[in-house]
Design an enzyme around this catalytic site. Structure first.
Site, short mmCIF file in Angstrom:
data_model
loop_
_atom_site.label_atom_id
_atom_site.label_comp_id
_atom_site.label_asym_id
_atom_site.label_seq_id
_atom_site.Cartn_x
_atom_site.Cartn_y
_atom_site.Cartn_z
N CYS A 179 -16.37 1.33 -0.02
CA CYS A 179 -15.20 0.49 0.28
C CYS A 179 -14.85 0.50 1.76
O CYS A 179 -14.15 -0.40 2.23
CB CYS A 179 -14.01 0.95 -0.55
SG CYS A 179 -13.54 2.66 -0.22
N ARG A 204 0.89 -1.17 0.00
CA ARG A 204 0.00 0.00 0.00
C ARG A 204 0.92 1.21 0.00
O ARG A 204 1.66 1.45 0.97
CB ARG A 204 -0.91 0.00 1.23
CG ARG A 204 -1.63 1.32 1.41
CD ARG A 204 -2.78 1.26 2.37
NE ARG A 204 -3.90 0.57 1.76
CZ ARG A 204 -5.15 0.60 2.25
NH1 ARG A 204 -5.41 1.26 3.37
NH2 ARG A 204 -6.12 -0.04 1.64
N HIS A 208 -7.06 1.11 -6.72
CA HIS A 208 -7.27 0.17 -5.62
C HIS A 208 -7.84 -1.12 -6.23
O HIS A 208 -9.02 -1.44 -6.07
CB HIS A 208 -8.23 0.79 -4.59
CG HIS A 208 -8.20 0.14 -3.25
ND1 HIS A 208 -7.45 -0.98 -2.96
CD2 HIS A 208 -8.84 0.46 -2.07
CE1 HIS A 208 -7.62 -1.32 -1.70
NE2 HIS A 208 -8.46 -0.46 -1.14
N ARG A 231 -13.28 -8.73 0.41
CA ARG A 231 -11.88 -8.37 0.17
C ARG A 231 -11.02 -9.62 0.28
O ARG A 231 -10.16 -9.88 -0.56
CB ARG A 231 -11.41 -7.31 1.18
CG ARG A 231 -11.94 -5.91 0.94
CD ARG A 231 -11.42 -5.34 -0.37
NE ARG A 231 -9.96 -5.31 -0.40
CZ ARG A 231 -9.20 -4.37 0.16
NH1 ARG A 231 -9.77 -3.35 0.78
NH2 ARG A 231 -7.88 -4.41 0.08
N ASP A 256 -17.33 6.89 -1.89
CA ASP A 256 -16.13 6.76 -1.06
C ASP A 256 -15.90 8.11 -0.37
O ASP A 256 -16.54 9.12 -0.74
CB ASP A 256 -14.94 6.36 -1.94
CG ASP A 256 -13.67 6.07 -1.14
OD1 ASP A 256 -13.76 5.89 0.09
OD2 ASP A 256 -12.57 6.06 -1.75
N GLN A 287 -9.76 -3.87 -4.18
CA GLN A 287 -11.09 -3.40 -3.77
C GLN A 287 -12.09 -3.62 -4.91
O GLN A 287 -13.20 -4.12 -4.69
CB GLN A 287 -11.03 -1.90 -3.40
CG GLN A 287 -12.35 -1.35 -2.94
CD GLN A 287 -12.78 -1.92 -1.59
OE1 GLN A 287 -12.03 -1.89 -0.64
NE2 GLN A 287 -13.99 -2.46 -1.51
N1 NVA Z 1 -10.04 6.67 -1.35
C1 NVA Z 1 -9.66 6.18 -0.04
C2 NVA Z 1 -9.82 4.71 0.03
C3 NVA Z 1 -9.50 4.08 1.36
C4 NVA Z 1 -9.66 2.60 1.36
C5 NVA Z 1 -8.24 6.59 0.26
O1 NVA Z 1 -7.39 6.53 -0.64
O2 NVA Z 1 -7.97 7.02 1.39
N1 CP Z 2 -11.19 -0.48 1.87
C1 CP Z 2 -9.94 -0.53 2.36
O1 CP Z 2 -8.96 -0.67 1.64
O2 CP Z 2 -9.86 -0.44 3.71
P1 CP Z 2 -8.54 -0.26 4.59
O3 CP Z 2 -8.00 1.12 4.31
O4 CP Z 2 -9.01 -0.41 5.99
O5 CP Z 2 -7.53 -1.30 4.19
#
Ligand code: NVA
Ligand code: CP
Length: 303
Positions: A260, A98, A125, A288, A220, A128
């Site tokens: 998500c 990540r 993502h 997931r 989101d 997801q």
């Molecule tokens: N769009 C959000 C998704 C988190 C799972 C982010 O990037 O923070």
């Molecule tokens: N949806 C998602 O990726 O959640 P987290 O940020 O908790 O991993």
């Protein structure tokens, strides 16, 4: 050897991975297919779902996962990504990352000798999106000709949905204010996929237009990780796009609500929608792991 940095990386395998996820979830694959395999998990940003689902998923498949916070790695002190990739490749069978910057994941994948799976970047993502289509398929029994509308900020989650929807025969619309449109390059690829498969990809600031004949309403957060300095402006610009019961009524009667997670009730979605009967957000969260188990099986299992 392949990687999953973008949905584009699995454009020819997406049906197969989805079928595999359904089989794995139903317990229809062999016991411990990844016995003896190790997945390194690098996190440059917070996570609940991604971290737990990959960790438990590797355990269920007979392997193990190692959590690596980037602050604890030498990478956090400036060791080149290329050296990190080469060293990890000597120890583990796959790397999940990540990352703050999408190009860092591309670089890691370039220098790695083992598969690299993205667990979110600023641009996409993909895991997801796979969990999301699995959830939609379970709910409606099919994806063909279903229409999803992403409402709000055209962010990383939106980008991956734009790519996966046409690959699976779905239409997708994005409802967002000016200035919050999805990534232009991703949008042009999504439109190519849609042209090849006779589906539709559209972007509009008009909620009524975007939500016409929609089976899935998806939103989101307005403030993604890394966007915190723009919080006030974002709340102002995006407030007309909050998913409320009134907005849900613009979609089909049988439409479901997806997110998500993590969610901010009272911002991108009202509490009565996310906690209401149309919401499938916790099925999504569970999926997931099932979707990622299919990804891990596909990329890490020996032939
Ligand atoms: N769009 C959000 C998704 C988190 C799972 C982010 O990037 O923070
Ligand atoms: N949806 C998602 O990726 O959640 P987290 O940020 O908790 O991993």
């Amino acid at each position: 050897m392949g990687n999953l940095v973008s949905i584009c990386d699995i454009k020819d395998d997406v049906h197969h991975i989805l079928d595999l996820a359904i089989k794995i979830k139903a317990g229809e694959v062999e016991d411990k297919p990844l016995e003896g395999k190790t997945l390194a998990m690098i996190f440059q940003k917070s996570s609940t779902r991604t971290r737990i689902s990959f960790d438990v998923g590797m355990y269920q498949l007979g392997g193990r996962a190692i959590f690596l916070s980037s602050n604890d790695l030498q990478m956090g002190r400036g060791e080149p990504i290329s050296d990190t990739a080469k060293v990890l490749s000597r120890f583990v069978d796959g790397i999940m990352i990540r990352a703050i910057e999408h190009h860092d994941v591309l670089e890691l994948a370039h220098y790695s000798d083992v598969p690299v799976i993205s667990g979110l970047t600023n641009i996409e993502h993909p895991c997801q999106a796979l969990a999301d289509v699995l959830t939609i398929k379970e709910h409606f029994g099919t994806l063909e000709n279903k229409k999803i509308c992403f409402v709000g900020d055209g962010n990383n989650v939106c980008n991956s949905l734009l790519l996966i929807a046409p690959l699976l025969g779905m239409d997708i619309s994005v409802a967002c204010p000016k200035g919050y449109e999805p990534d232009e390059h991703i949008l042009s690829i999504a439109k190519e996929y849609a042209d090849e498969r006779n589906t539709e990809v559209t972007v509009s600031s008009d909620l009524k237009v975007a939500l016409d004949n929609v089976d899935v309403v998806y939103t989101d957060v307005w403030v993604s990780m890394g966007d915190e300095s723009e919080e006030l402006q974002r709340k102002l610009d995006l407030s007309p796009y909050q998913v409320t019961c009134e907005l849900m009524n613009l979609a089909n009667d049988e439409a479901i609500f997806m997110h998500c997670l993590p969610a901010v009730r009272g911002q991108e979605v009202s509490a009565d929608v996310i906690d209401g009967s149309q919401s499938v957000v916790f099925d999504q969260a569970e999926n997931r792991m099932h979707a990622q188990n299919a990804v891990l099986y596909h990329f890490l299992k020996d032939d």
